[in-house]
Scaffold this motif. Structure first.
Motif, PDB file in Angstrom:
ATOM      1  N   VAL A   7       0.832  -1.203   0.000  1.00  0.00           N
ATOM      2  CA  VAL A   7       0.000   0.000   0.000  1.00  0.00           C
ATOM      3  C   VAL A   7       0.870   1.257   0.000  1.00  0.00           C
ATOM      4  CG1 VAL A   7      -1.715   1.319   1.297  1.00  0.00           C
ATOM      5  CG2 VAL A   7      -1.929  -1.158   1.119  1.00  0.00           C
ATOM      6  N   ALA A   8       1.953   1.250   0.787  1.00  0.00           N
ATOM      7  CA  ALA A   8       2.835   2.415   0.864  1.00  0.00           C
ATOM      8  C   ALA A   8       3.500   2.690  -0.486  1.00  0.00           C
ATOM      9  CB  ALA A   8       3.888   2.198   1.947  1.00  0.00           C
ATOM     10  N   ILE A   9       4.036   1.634  -1.102  1.00  0.00           N
ATOM     11  CA  ILE A   9       4.684   1.795  -2.410  1.00  0.00           C
ATOM     12  C   ILE A   9       3.672   2.250  -3.455  1.00  0.00           C
ATOM     13  CG2 ILE A   9       5.855   0.569  -4.275  1.00  0.00           C
ATOM     14  CD1 ILE A   9       7.145  -1.206  -2.140  1.00  0.00           C
ATOM     15  N   LEU A  10       2.488   1.626  -3.428  1.00  0.00           N
ATOM     16  CA  LEU A  10       1.441   1.993  -4.380  1.00  0.00           C
ATOM     17  C   LEU A  10       1.032   3.450  -4.215  1.00  0.00           C
ATOM     18  CD1 LEU A  10      -0.654   1.316  -6.539  1.00  0.00           C
ATOM     19  CD2 LEU A  10      -2.146   0.453  -4.713  1.00  0.00           C
ATOM     20  N   PHE A  11       0.934   3.901  -2.969  1.00  0.00           N
ATOM     21  CA  PHE A  11       0.519   5.285  -2.717  1.00  0.00           C
ATOM     22  C   PHE A  11       1.507   6.278  -3.306  1.00  0.00           C
ATOM     23  CE2 PHE A  11       0.968   9.083  -0.015  1.00  0.00           C
ATOM     24  CZ  PHE A  11      -0.271   9.674  -0.257  1.00  0.00           C
ATOM     25  N   PHE A  12       2.797   6.078  -3.047  1.00  0.00           N
ATOM     26  CA  PHE A  12       3.796   7.033  -3.526  1.00  0.00           C
ATOM     27  C   PHE A  12       3.925   6.994  -5.050  1.00  0.00           C
ATOM     28  CE2 PHE A  12       5.326   6.628   0.928  1.00  0.00           C
ATOM     29  CZ  PHE A  12       5.278   7.973   1.260  1.00  0.00           C
TER      30      PHE A  12
END
Length: 260
Positions: A7-12
């Motif tokens: 989720v963190a990688i996808l968000f950025f």
């Protein structure tokens, strides 16, 4: 990859893409009538220019939409992988026939060939049953089945989270999209009323910009929210059906093993 990391990688990544689309695609000078003469972006020449007028929150809504689409694709690929290489009913019938004929090695080989969640659960059950019923085993019938059921439950504990992974992300994004769209609507209406509150004739450009911002953010928020909610409900139903297939296959296999 853990869900939080995904989720963190996808968000950025989505944020970078959203800002780029907002600034360089929607904000392209060609999308505005007065950009070349006034050096500002006030009068849109097309739909992309109109969307840009929605303000910086449009970039966030684009980010959210990209995240929803990415999670939908990830879920579709994951569930397709969980189904295995062939039709589940045909595979299940093949395994049951092999177990009924005491061809456990062939049944395990069929599970290895099929792969997927159903195959993993059936393989765990058959492998454990084969172990506890070996010549060296002195465990009675009831305890043998308990051991098989335990192996199945352990496998289910590993498979179920994979089926449900990122579903909560879809529902969360849908809720956030609605709130971001509402925030943009509120900001746009504030700007519109501010233009009306000026003494003398209202500032037509500011009024139009405020109304455009309100409507564009409303539309963007609704788009992302509807896409997220529909996808969430679709995949929840699909996971429930898939889990039912696993439980049914496990139940029928256990009933067959009880008769051995």
């Amino acid at each position: 990859m853990k869900q939080s990391s995904f989720v963190a990688i996808l968000f950025f990544v989505a944020l970078a893409a959203g800002i780029s689309i907002y600034e360089f695609v929607l904000g392209n000078p060609a999308n505005f009538l007065d950009y070349a003469t006034k050096g500002t972006k006030h009068v849109p020449a097309n739909l992309m220019g109109t969307t840009y007028v929605g303000g910086p929150l449009v970039a966030i809504l684009i980010t959210i939409s990209i995240m929803v689409i990415a999670v939908i694709i990830e879920r579709a690929l994951s569930l397709k992988k969980a189904q295995g290489k062939g039709p589940i009913p045909k595979f299940y019938k093949q395994v049951i026939d092999l177990v009924r004929a005491d061809q456990f090695e062939e049944a395990i080989a069929a599970c290895d060939k099929q792969r997927g969640s159903v195959a993993n659960v059936l393989k765990a059950a058959i492998s454990r049953y084969k172990e506890v019923t070996s010549e060296k085993s002195t465990v009675d019938k009831e305890k043998q089945l308990v051991e098989v059921q335990r192996a199945v439950e352990e496998t289910l504990m590993l498979e179920t989270p994979l089926l449900e992974k990122n579903l909560i992300v879809l529902s969360t994004i849908a809720s956030i999209a609605t709130m971001v769209g509402l925030l943009g609507t509120t900001i746009g209406m504030i700007r519109a009323f501010k233009a009306l509150a000026q003494s003398g004739a209202p500032d037509a450009i500011s009024l139009a910009t405020g109304i455009s911002e309100a409507l564009i953010n409303t539309a963007g928020g609704l788009f992302a929210a509807i896409l997220g909610i529909v996808s969430y409900n679709f995949y929840v139903n699909k996971v429930d059906n898939f889990t039912f297939q696993i439980d049914e296959a496990n139940y029928n296999l256990m009933q067959l093993l009880k008769l051995k």
